[in-house]
Motif scaffolding. Sequence first.
Motif, PDB file in Angstrom:
ATOM      1  N   UNK A  36      26.416  23.220  71.398  1.00  0.00           N
ATOM      2  CA  UNK A  36      26.755  21.859  70.985  1.00  0.00           C
ATOM      3  C   UNK A  36      25.857  20.843  71.686  1.00  0.00           C
ATOM      4  N   UNK A  37      25.609  21.061  72.967  1.00  0.00           N
ATOM      5  CA  UNK A  37      24.743  20.166  73.725  1.00  0.00           C
ATOM      6  C   UNK A  37      23.352  20.108  73.120  1.00  0.00           C
ATOM      7  N   UNK A  38      22.825  21.251  72.729  1.00  0.00           N
ATOM      8  CA  UNK A  38      21.498  21.272  72.092  1.00  0.00           C
ATOM      9  C   UNK A  38      21.487  20.434  70.823  1.00  0.00           C
ATOM     10  N   UNK A  48      11.446  17.573  71.403  1.00  0.00           N
ATOM     11  CA  UNK A  48      10.003  17.326  71.477  1.00  0.00           C
ATOM     12  C   UNK A  48       9.307  18.643  71.169  1.00  0.00           C
ATOM     13  N   UNK A  49       9.447  19.079  69.922  1.00  0.00           N
ATOM     14  CA  UNK A  49       8.943  20.404  69.561  1.00  0.00           C
ATOM     15  C   UNK A  49       9.747  21.466  70.286  1.00  0.00           C
ATOM     16  N   UNK A  50       9.049  22.321  71.012  1.00  0.00           N
ATOM     17  CA  UNK A  50       9.709  23.391  71.762  1.00  0.00           C
ATOM     18  C   UNK A  50       9.855  23.046  73.238  1.00  0.00           C
ATOM     19  N   UNK A  51       9.526  21.817  73.620  1.00  0.00           N
ATOM     20  CA  UNK A  51       9.621  21.416  75.022  1.00  0.00           C
ATOM     21  C   UNK A  51      11.065  21.183  75.417  1.00  0.00           C
ATOM     22  N   UNK A  52      11.363  21.425  76.669  1.00  0.00           N
ATOM     23  CA  UNK A  52      12.687  21.168  77.214  1.00  0.00           C
ATOM     24  C   UNK A  52      13.524  22.420  77.306  1.00  0.00           C
ATOM     25  N   UNK A  53      14.362  22.461  78.323  1.00  0.00           N
ATOM     26  CA  UNK A  53      15.247  23.602  78.525  1.00  0.00           C
ATOM     27  C   UNK A  53      16.638  23.111  78.896  1.00  0.00           C
ATOM     28  N   UNK A  54      17.636  23.822  78.401  1.00  0.00           N
ATOM     29  CA  UNK A  54      19.029  23.525  78.715  1.00  0.00           C
ATOM     30  C   UNK A  54      19.665  24.826  79.187  1.00  0.00           C
ATOM     31  N   UNK A  55      20.262  24.807  80.367  1.00  0.00           N
ATOM     32  CA  UNK A  55      20.844  26.025  80.932  1.00  0.00           C
ATOM     33  C   UNK A  55      22.218  25.734  81.518  1.00  0.00           C
ATOM     34  N   UNK A  56      23.021  26.788  81.642  1.00  0.00           N
ATOM     35  CA  UNK A  56      24.258  26.696  82.409  1.00  0.00           C
ATOM     36  C   UNK A  56      24.486  28.034  83.102  1.00  0.00           C
ATOM     37  N   UNK A  65      22.733  31.049  81.066  1.00  0.00           N
ATOM     38  CA  UNK A  65      22.451  31.029  79.637  1.00  0.00           C
ATOM     39  C   UNK A  65      21.385  29.974  79.358  1.00  0.00           C
ATOM     40  N   UNK A  66      20.519  30.274  78.397  1.00  0.00           N
ATOM     41  CA  UNK A  66      19.500  29.311  77.992  1.00  0.00           C
ATOM     42  C   UNK A  66      19.066  29.610  76.568  1.00  0.00           C
ATOM     43  N   UNK A  75      18.237  24.488  66.180  1.00  0.00           N
ATOM     44  CA  UNK A  75      18.430  25.867  65.725  1.00  0.00           C
ATOM     45  C   UNK A  75      19.296  26.696  66.671  1.00  0.00           C
ATOM     46  N   UNK A  76      19.718  26.100  67.764  1.00  0.00           N
ATOM     47  CA  UNK A  76      20.458  26.863  68.767  1.00  0.00           C
ATOM     48  C   UNK A  76      21.905  27.062  68.322  1.00  0.00           C
ATOM     49  N   UNK A  77      22.339  28.311  68.405  1.00  0.00           N
ATOM     50  CA  UNK A  77      23.726  28.689  68.148  1.00  0.00           C
ATOM     51  C   UNK A  77      24.262  29.441  69.359  1.00  0.00           C
ATOM     52  N   UNK A  78      25.565  29.539  69.455  1.00  0.00           N
ATOM     53  CA  UNK A  78      26.179  30.244  70.587  1.00  0.00           C
ATOM     54  C   UNK A  78      25.659  31.674  70.680  1.00  0.00           C
ATOM     55  N   UNK A  79      25.451  32.308  69.522  1.00  0.00           N
ATOM     56  CA  UNK A  79      25.064  33.717  69.524  1.00  0.00           C
ATOM     57  C   UNK A  79      23.584  33.951  69.784  1.00  0.00           C
TER      58      UNK A  79
END
Length: 259
Positions: A36-38, A48-56, A65-66, A75-79
């Motif tokens: 959801x955050x993504x 910004x294209x493929x730049x940036x990372x989100x982790x927990x 997780x990332x 395009x990010x989904x939980x699975x």
Amino acid sequence: MSTMTAPKDELVKLAESRMKVAIAENTWTDRQKLALTCRILFEGGHDSGLAGQITCRAEAPGTYYTQRLGLGFDEIRAQNLLLVDEDLNVLDGGGMANPANRFHSWLYRARPDVNCIIHTHPLHIAALSTLEVPLVVSHMDLCPLYGDVAFLEKWPGVPVGNEEGEIIAEAIGDKKAILLSHHGQLIAGATIEEACVLAMLIERAAKMQLLAMAAGEIKPIPENLAREAHDWISKPKRHSAAFDYYSRRVLGRHNDCLL
């Protein structure tokens, strides 16, 4: 009960106690909240294209997780999230993590209080970062960032080495956020909800600063009032309520992210 003559500190305590009862906790898993955050940040202009990372942080120590390298925030989904260790070895999932995730491992090592890291290059943050000036917090809505944003003035290059991890972890110190010159922003949140809300806020802060700088000189707000507002707005329940609102906004167009 009449509150019309109550002092401000009593009214604050009353509001806090009511929030604990009135605002329900969401029931999403950490994977779902990260997805959801993504999507929230994608809609908020953080892609910004493929730049940036989100982790927990994940369940086992030293794992998190990332997102998979090659997928955009939308395009990010939980699975399709990856479970990786601090060396970026994939423990669960397909593909690979962004090599720049390495500095997340250094920050997680340095900050046991941090459970979610968001690093992005949104337009206004990126533009402000080219001026090599700190973020200025001078508006009530931005006060959750007051006194909580570090500044790295010199760009150390792409953050794929251990050196960059050490530099960024040291530069942010015990703060919740950092502006990285010629680069972007990073949020170090105690929860996914807090990190997401602050990431949205720091981009708004940069946009506001650029607009204000173009119009004139930014005037400071009183420190005592700013710190009062920081503490009032920075409540876990308020972050949770804001995150749930952002989630409702995106789920109409991004309901696949929960799968």
